[in-house]
Design a protein around this motif. Structure first.
Motif, short mmCIF file in Angstrom:
data_model
loop_
_atom_site.label_atom_id
_atom_site.label_comp_id
_atom_site.label_asym_id
_atom_site.label_seq_id
_atom_site.Cartn_x
_atom_site.Cartn_y
_atom_site.Cartn_z
N THR A 159 8.50 140.29 -12.88
CA THR A 159 7.31 139.78 -13.57
C THR A 159 6.63 140.90 -14.34
O THR A 159 6.96 142.09 -14.18
N SER A 160 5.66 140.53 -15.15
CA SER A 160 4.90 141.54 -15.90
C SER A 160 4.17 142.48 -14.95
O SER A 160 4.06 143.68 -15.20
N GLU A 161 3.70 141.96 -13.83
CA GLU A 161 3.03 142.80 -12.84
C GLU A 161 4.01 143.80 -12.22
O GLU A 161 3.65 144.95 -11.98
N ASP A 162 5.25 143.34 -11.97
CA ASP A 162 6.27 144.25 -11.45
C ASP A 162 6.50 145.42 -12.40
O ASP A 162 6.59 146.58 -11.98
N ILE A 163 6.61 145.10 -13.67
CA ILE A 163 6.87 146.13 -14.67
C ILE A 163 5.70 147.11 -14.76
O ILE A 163 5.89 148.33 -14.86
N LEU A 164 4.47 146.60 -14.70
CA LEU A 164 3.30 147.47 -14.74
C LEU A 164 3.26 148.39 -13.52
O LEU A 164 2.95 149.58 -13.64
N GLU A 165 3.57 147.86 -12.36
CA GLU A 165 3.59 148.67 -11.14
C GLU A 165 4.68 149.74 -11.22
O GLU A 165 4.45 150.91 -10.86
N LEU A 166 5.85 149.35 -11.69
CA LEU A 166 6.95 150.31 -11.79
C LEU A 166 6.65 151.38 -12.84
O LEU A 166 6.94 152.56 -12.64
N LEU A 217 14.20 156.08 -17.71
CA LEU A 217 14.92 155.03 -17.00
C LEU A 217 14.88 153.78 -17.87
O LEU A 217 13.80 153.26 -18.16
N GLN A 218 16.06 153.31 -18.29
CA GLN A 218 16.14 152.10 -19.09
C GLN A 218 16.59 150.94 -18.20
O GLN A 218 17.59 151.05 -17.49
N LEU A 219 15.82 149.87 -18.24
CA LEU A 219 16.20 148.67 -17.50
C LEU A 219 16.81 147.67 -18.48
O LEU A 219 16.13 147.19 -19.40
N TYR A 220 18.08 147.38 -18.30
CA TYR A 220 18.76 146.40 -19.14
C TYR A 220 18.48 145.00 -18.60
O TYR A 220 18.78 144.69 -17.45
N ILE A 221 17.87 144.17 -19.43
CA ILE A 221 17.41 142.85 -18.99
C ILE A 221 17.92 141.76 -19.94
O ILE A 221 17.83 141.89 -21.17
N LYS A 251 5.40 157.12 -14.18
CA LYS A 251 4.56 158.15 -14.81
C LYS A 251 4.23 159.27 -13.84
O LYS A 251 4.14 160.44 -14.24
N LYS A 252 4.05 158.95 -12.57
CA LYS A 252 3.75 159.98 -11.58
C LYS A 252 4.88 160.99 -11.46
O LYS A 252 4.66 162.15 -11.10
N LEU A 253 6.11 160.54 -11.76
CA LEU A 253 7.29 161.37 -11.57
C LEU A 253 7.93 161.80 -12.89
O LEU A 253 9.08 162.21 -12.94
N MET A 265 11.37 145.80 -5.73
CA MET A 265 10.51 146.90 -6.18
C MET A 265 10.81 148.17 -5.40
O MET A 265 10.83 149.28 -5.96
N GLU A 266 11.06 148.03 -4.10
CA GLU A 266 11.38 149.20 -3.28
C GLU A 266 12.65 149.89 -3.78
O GLU A 266 12.72 151.12 -3.85
N GLN A 267 13.66 149.09 -4.13
CA GLN A 267 14.91 149.67 -4.63
C GLN A 267 14.71 150.35 -5.98
O GLN A 267 15.27 151.42 -6.23
N LEU A 268 13.91 149.75 -6.84
CA LEU A 268 13.65 150.34 -8.15
C LEU A 268 12.89 151.67 -8.01
O LEU A 268 13.17 152.63 -8.72
N LYS A 269 11.95 151.72 -7.09
CA LYS A 269 11.19 152.96 -6.89
C LYS A 269 12.08 154.07 -6.34
O LYS A 269 11.93 155.24 -6.69
N LYS A 270 13.02 153.70 -5.47
CA LYS A 270 13.97 154.70 -4.98
C LYS A 270 14.83 155.23 -6.11
O LYS A 270 15.18 156.42 -6.12
#
Length: 276
Positions: free
Chosen positions: A248-255, A224-228, A260-262, A206-211
């Protein structure tokens, strides 16, 4: 302005004081002999028999990414001071505090100065975030830097954010002394995105994704498109991901909330059929 003159001994500490008070530093100013000459006294100190003349050198080119629509450089500089504030005018919603905090962090990282965030009327030496109701372009902004103020003006949250991102790029390159200029900017394309494959190699934390989101916003990318493929924890399909540490779904919601903030839209890109 023109050449600066002074007399006496000049050491590295004196030089630093001159930098803070607008005399410039090694990259901006040159030292020339005048009336009587000068000689080295050792330990970085120059003994001046008469006087030195400091002449301004050409400033290195500033790089802004993406290129701004219009920029006009002017005479003079803005000098950060230790009592300067980031002022959110009354026209700017307190909901945009996080944008001001982003700027505060950049100033601290690049100059060592801890700017205070406040509301109300700005004073000389402040950075002003203000609102223009007449600006109807969603992501447009105007940035003005002169000897007294820095002003970021926009008519939308997105525009205010991008004005601050441009200012952050300038501060990162120029430090505590910013050239006077006027910038008017807006995007040519409504959608500006980056696709990131989180299937191959290690799954990012999560830290890497936020960076990555921070970097997208810094360069004014708004998607930002995440290829999964098998790296998401699909319910009832454990055979797809059981040998990995999937998102997880929670990870995606947090990300998504962080995006949205940015002003970054998180876009899912899920391979299906033959891939699954």
């Amino acid at each position: 302005g023109g050449p600066r003159e002074f007399s006496g001994q000049v050491g590295w500490e004196d030089w630093a004081i001159h930098m803070e008070t607008g005399w410039g530093g090694e990259e901006v100013w040159d030292v020339e002999q005048s009336e009587g000459g000068w000689g080295g006294a050792g330990n970085g100190i120059w003994s001046v028999k008469n006087k030195l003349i400091l002449k301004k050198k050409g400033r290195k080119e500033m790089i802004l990414l993406p290129n701004v629509q219009k920029m006009e450089e002017k005479e003079g500089c803005f000098y950060f001071s230790y009592n300067g504030n980031i002022v959110m005018e009354e026209s700017v919603s307190t909901d945009y505090y996080e944008i001001a905090a982003l700027l505060k962090e950049e100033i601290a990282d690049s100059t060592g100065i801890q700017a205070n965030i406040s509301r109300g009327k700005a004073e000389k030496g402040d950075i002003v975030l203000t609102w223009d109701e007449k600006e109807t372009r969603k992501e447009a902004y105007h940035l003005s830097i002169d000897a007294d103020y820095i002003v970021v003006c926009a008519g939308s949250r997105e525009g205010l954010l991008y004005g601050v991102q441009t200012l952050r790029q300038i501060i990162k390159q120029e430090g505590a002394v910013l050239p006077a200029l006027e910038i008017e900017d807006y995007p040519d394309l409504p959608n500006r995105g980056f696709m990131h494959d989180v299937t191959r190699s290690r799954i990012p934390t999560m830290e890497q994704l936020k960076k990555l989101v921070d970097k997208c916003s810094y360069y004014k990318l708004n998607q930002l498109q995440l290829y999964i493929e098998h790296t998401y924890l699909f319910k009832d399909f454990s055979e797809m991901w059981r040998d990995d540490t999937p998102l997880t779904s929670e990870d995606i919601l947090e990300l998504d909330a962080y995006c949205k903030k940015l002003n970054v839209e998180l876009v899912p890109c899920i391979a299906s059929f033959g891939h699954l």
